[in-house]
Design a protein around this motif. Structure first.
Motif, mmCIF file in Angstrom:
data_model
loop_
_atom_site.group_PDB
_atom_site.id
_atom_site.type_symbol
_atom_site.label_atom_id
_atom_site.label_comp_id
_atom_site.label_asym_id
_atom_site.label_seq_id
_atom_site.Cartn_x
_atom_site.Cartn_y
_atom_site.Cartn_z
ATOM 1 N N GLU A 106 5.927 0.585 9.327
ATOM 2 C CA GLU A 106 6.328 -0.280 8.488
ATOM 3 C C GLU A 106 5.684 -0.097 6.425
ATOM 4 O OE1 GLU A 106 4.314 -4.049 9.875
ATOM 5 O OE2 GLU A 106 2.929 -2.946 10.209
ATOM 6 N N ALA A 107 4.952 0.212 6.614
ATOM 7 C CA ALA A 107 4.173 0.775 4.698
ATOM 8 C C ALA A 107 5.278 0.791 3.973
ATOM 9 C CB ALA A 107 2.863 1.362 5.647
ATOM 10 N N GLY A 108 5.930 1.932 5.025
ATOM 11 C CA GLY A 108 7.120 2.415 3.534
ATOM 12 C C GLY A 108 6.347 3.225 2.688
ATOM 13 N N ILE A 109 6.880 3.317 1.341
ATOM 14 C CA ILE A 109 6.171 4.351 0.957
ATOM 15 C C ILE A 109 4.950 3.689 -0.117
ATOM 16 C CG2 ILE A 109 6.345 2.615 -1.073
ATOM 17 C CD1 ILE A 109 7.091 5.001 -2.786
ATOM 18 N N PHE A 110 3.659 2.750 0.465
ATOM 19 C CA PHE A 110 2.780 2.513 0.394
ATOM 20 C C PHE A 110 1.932 3.462 1.258
ATOM 21 C CE2 PHE A 110 4.702 -1.882 -1.021
ATOM 22 C CZ PHE A 110 4.073 -2.054 -2.053
ATOM 23 N N ARG A 111 2.860 3.893 2.251
ATOM 24 C CA ARG A 111 2.013 5.125 3.436
ATOM 25 C C ARG A 111 1.093 5.715 2.071
ATOM 26 N NH1 ARG A 111 6.421 4.765 6.388
ATOM 27 N NH2 ARG A 111 7.076 7.126 5.325
ATOM 28 N N ARG A 112 1.864 6.459 0.894
ATOM 29 C CA ARG A 112 1.309 6.971 0.164
ATOM 30 C C ARG A 112 -0.214 6.885 -0.397
ATOM 31 N NH1 ARG A 112 5.230 7.838 -4.514
ATOM 32 N NH2 ARG A 112 4.203 9.035 -5.183
ATOM 33 N N LEU A 113 -0.442 5.539 -0.310
ATOM 34 C CA LEU A 113 -1.777 5.091 -0.835
ATOM 35 C C LEU A 113 -3.302 5.182 0.410
ATOM 36 C CD1 LEU A 113 -1.343 1.232 -1.650
ATOM 37 C CD2 LEU A 113 -1.270 3.860 -3.330
ATOM 38 N N ALA A 114 -3.006 5.680 2.092
ATOM 39 C CA ALA A 114 -3.662 5.442 2.792
ATOM 40 C C ALA A 114 -4.356 6.421 2.976
ATOM 41 C CB ALA A 114 -2.762 5.432 4.164
ATOM 42 N N ASN A 115 -4.380 8.067 2.410
ATOM 43 C CA ASN A 115 -5.764 8.865 2.036
ATOM 44 C C ASN A 115 -6.674 9.034 1.237
ATOM 45 O OD1 ASN A 115 -6.590 11.247 2.018
ATOM 46 N ND2 ASN A 115 -4.429 12.824 1.906
ATOM 47 N N PHE A 116 -7.311 7.930 1.539
ATOM 48 C CA PHE A 116 -8.609 7.107 1.047
ATOM 49 C C PHE A 116 -9.931 8.299 0.380
ATOM 50 C CE2 PHE A 116 -7.130 4.570 3.527
ATOM 51 C CZ PHE A 116 -6.866 2.935 2.222
ATOM 52 N N GLY A 117 -9.583 10.206 1.074
ATOM 53 C CA GLY A 117 -9.905 11.021 1.070
ATOM 54 C C GLY A 117 -9.943 11.632 -0.360
ATOM 55 N N ARG A 118 -8.851 11.005 -0.593
ATOM 56 C CA ARG A 118 -8.576 11.716 -1.909
ATOM 57 C C ARG A 118 -8.727 10.591 -3.540
ATOM 58 N NH1 ARG A 118 -4.190 16.250 -2.138
ATOM 59 N NH2 ARG A 118 -2.980 14.553 -4.098
ATOM 60 N N TYR A 119 -9.081 9.809 -3.226
ATOM 61 C CA TYR A 119 -9.305 8.868 -4.068
ATOM 62 C C TYR A 119 -10.263 9.369 -5.009
ATOM 63 C CZ TYR A 119 -6.848 4.939 -2.606
ATOM 64 O OH TYR A 119 -5.092 3.844 -2.339
ATOM 65 N N VAL A 120 -10.157 8.783 -6.515
ATOM 66 C CA VAL A 120 -11.641 9.173 -7.547
ATOM 67 C C VAL A 120 -11.830 7.956 -8.210
ATOM 68 C CG1 VAL A 120 -11.781 10.597 -9.057
ATOM 69 C CG2 VAL A 120 -10.501 11.627 -8.344
ATOM 70 N N ILE A 121 -13.261 8.349 -7.845
ATOM 71 C CA ILE A 121 -14.073 6.906 -8.520
ATOM 72 C C ILE A 121 -14.179 6.265 -10.309
ATOM 73 C CG2 ILE A 121 -16.180 5.580 -8.406
ATOM 74 C CD1 ILE A 121 -15.328 5.674 -5.412
ATOM 75 N N GLY A 122 -13.529 5.358 -10.333
ATOM 76 C CA GLY A 122 -13.215 5.254 -12.000
ATOM 77 C C GLY A 122 -14.943 4.137 -11.730
#
Length: 573
Positions: free
Chosen positions: A353-369
């Protein structure tokens, strides 16, 4: 005598033809002569080793308000864009009834990420009809700009507050259609509308056009077909992932009813979801059979978008996340620190149901700004996965604790999941489709979250010195003549004698865009992301120098382009 002479440039004329070396003379806003030019000129420059191309055309922007305080449409103009299409996604500042300016400003602030203070202080809000809005811009902008008229504004003008949640009576629908006719008579490029589930107004309610039924949309589409040089721009929920059958039916029927092209934003290409591109382009194939044309916009670069748990962003659009991220900060932190809440949020984010927003769910790949507390010292630029391993936490828990230490002000940069060779190969293949057009920058919107305007210089730099997915001549055509032909621009999009002198001169060894940086130059000292242009020597709009070495000249040679006068009808076949 010529006004200006560019000597010895490598000419890439926008048609896709091989480049050649020539002089180009400009006079009275037009390309007066191309070749070995001996005629005298008031000013001239040696362009040996530089490329002269038509000015780029950005088919999807939201500069409707920004042009009042920034007539240069920065940073688009810096990156060679000489013509912008505004009024997209169903949102325009006109027509506007007295007393509705506050509602419109709050809606634009929420749905398009514009600074509310800048909207309040930077625009005059002195118009009523759409023509009056265009008149307020005419003669004071440095880029050429054309505008669709937004369905939300039409509905609000006729129905008032009932536009949200209500259905028009027969008389009201006739008034809405009449307003659209009046706007196109005044020069609107056509209709823009949205049915997207992500678009809500300043009160958190679905925007007005989301309540329109197909009969209303088709009535408006038929009205578009009665005017020269017009078209439709439409957003539906499936634009973000994959269309439903009903959405394909609607897009096809609207285009066929109008007999005009319909474009939508934005086709996301990801080799991990190979079924998406064929599904989305099936709308185009069906439209051609029905006598219409449906065009997908897609970006040729990956545009980073920062996130935050403290302000409204794409994370809020994940199903089930909005209620949590909409709480006051102390309550939000408490909820986010609850393991059961986090588990449910992760489940929803990773579900279909998250559709394209599933792309945001890999939080290990986030970089801290940017960070704001001593507890987070030294974390800027680090990947969450690495920090989580050091702390013995799962990545989402780690990210929450980092943000909580900053009172949720931490800037987060999700790394794209579609930056693999297979996805780039699929993009190159997709770009060859007759109903795929490069664009979708959203320039002028989401100002503190993303900076899509530099896609032009980044793409050309990538074609020359990076992946080289297409040649220079084809890359320039995709940014100039292709969008110019979609919109039916008269005598723009190519380097051709007698055509308007919208030109960009750049160094092929250097052309690129700098990293996005946060600047505070909006009215009210509000922030936005900006990126400098690299290797762009000069930009001319209607024959007048508007940019030189990334600095605006102060001239405002742009023109408000009006349907019929400045655009012609394009066949949907």
């Amino acid at each position: 005598m010529l006004d200006h002479l560019v000597r010895g440039a490598t000419i890439v004329d926008g048609t896709g033809a091989p480049s050649y070396t020539a002089d180009v003379g400009i006079r009275d806003g037009r390309i007066a002569v191309i070749g070995n030019v001996t005629e005298e000129a008031r000013t001239s420059e040696d362009a040996a080793g530089l490329v002269l191309a038509p000015g780029f055309v950005d088919p999807h922007t939201h500069y409707d308000a920004q042009l009042f305080w920034d007539p240069y449409a920065t940073p688009s103009l810096n990156h060679g864009v000489t013509t912008v299409a505004g009024g997209n996604c169903g949102f325009t500042l006109a027509p506007l009834k007295p007393g509705d300016a506050d509602y419109t400003r709050r809606m634009m602030s929420k749905v398009e990420g514009m600074s509310l203070v800048a909207l309040e202080e930077g625009a005059p809000w002195s118009w009523n009809g759409f023509g009056e809005y265009l008149d307020a811009l005419d003669g004071r902008i440095a880029v050429n700009a054309g505008f669709m008229v937004g369905h939300c504004a039409l509905r609000r003008y006729v129905m008032g507050p009932d536009a949200v949640g209500g259905q028009p009576s027969e008389e009201q629908l006739a008034q809405i259609v009449g307003l659209l006719h009046a706007a196109m008579d005044a020069g609107a490029w056509g209709l823009s509308t949205t049915q997207s589930s992500t678009h809500s107004d300043g009160d958190g309610q679905p925007v007005a056009s989301r309540h329109a039924r197909p009969a209303e949309l088709l009535a408006l589409a038929r009205a578009v077909g009665e005017h020269e040089g017009t078209q439709i721009e439409a957003i539906v929920a499936g634009c973000l992932d994959q269309f439903s059958d009903d959405e394909i039916d609607l897009l096809v029927e609207m285009s066929a009813a109008a007999g005009r092209p319909l474009n939508w934003n934005v086709l996301t290409v990801d080799a991990a979801v190979p079924e998406r591109v064929p599904r989305q382009l099936s709308a185009s194939e069906r439209a051609r059979k029905a006598g219409g044309r449906v065009v997908a916009l897609t970006m040729p670069i990956l545009t980073p978008m920062n996130m935050s748990l403290g302000t409204f962003c794409a994370l809020n659009l994940i199903p089930g996340w909005g209620p949590v991220l909409g709480l006051p900060v102390p309550e939000r932190i408490a909820k986010l620190r609850d393991p059961a809440v986090r588990a449910e949020m992760l489940r929803r984010a990773r579900s279909k149901e998250a559709g394209i927003f599933r792309r945001l769910a890999n939080f290990g790949r986030y970089v801290i700004g940017d960070t704001y507390s001593a507890a987070n010292a030294g974390l800027t630029g680090r990947v969450v996965k690495d920090i989580a391993q050091e702390r013995g936490q799962d990545p989402f828990h780690c990210l929450v604790e980092i943000c909580a230490a900053d009172g949720l002000r931490t800037v987060l940069w999700p790394m794209p999941t579609d930056n693999d060779p297979a996805s780039w190969a699929l993009r190159a293949e997709t770009w060859q489709h007759e109903d795929v057009l490069l664009g979708g920058s959203d320039a002028g919107a989401h100002l503190d979250r993303m900076c899509g305007a530099p896609y032009t210089t980044r793409f050309i730099g990538d074609c020359l010195r990076g992946r080289k997915l297409v040649g220079l001549e084809q890359a320039v055509k995709m940014l100039t003549d292709d969008p110019a032909r979609l919109f039916g621009l008269r005598e723009r999009g190519r380097i051709h004698e007698g055509w308007h002198a919208d030109l960009v001169l750049f160094d092929p060894e250097r052309i690129d865009a700098g990293q996005a940086r946060l600047v505070h130059d909006l009215p009210g000292d509000s922030p936005r992301l900006d990126a400098r242009a690299i290797g762009v020597r000069a930009v001319w709009v209607n024959g007048v120098e508007a940019i030189r070495d990334d600095v605006v000249s102060g001239a405002v040679p742009g023109k408000v382009l009006r349907s019929g006068t400045d655009t012609r009808t394009v066949s949907t076949r």
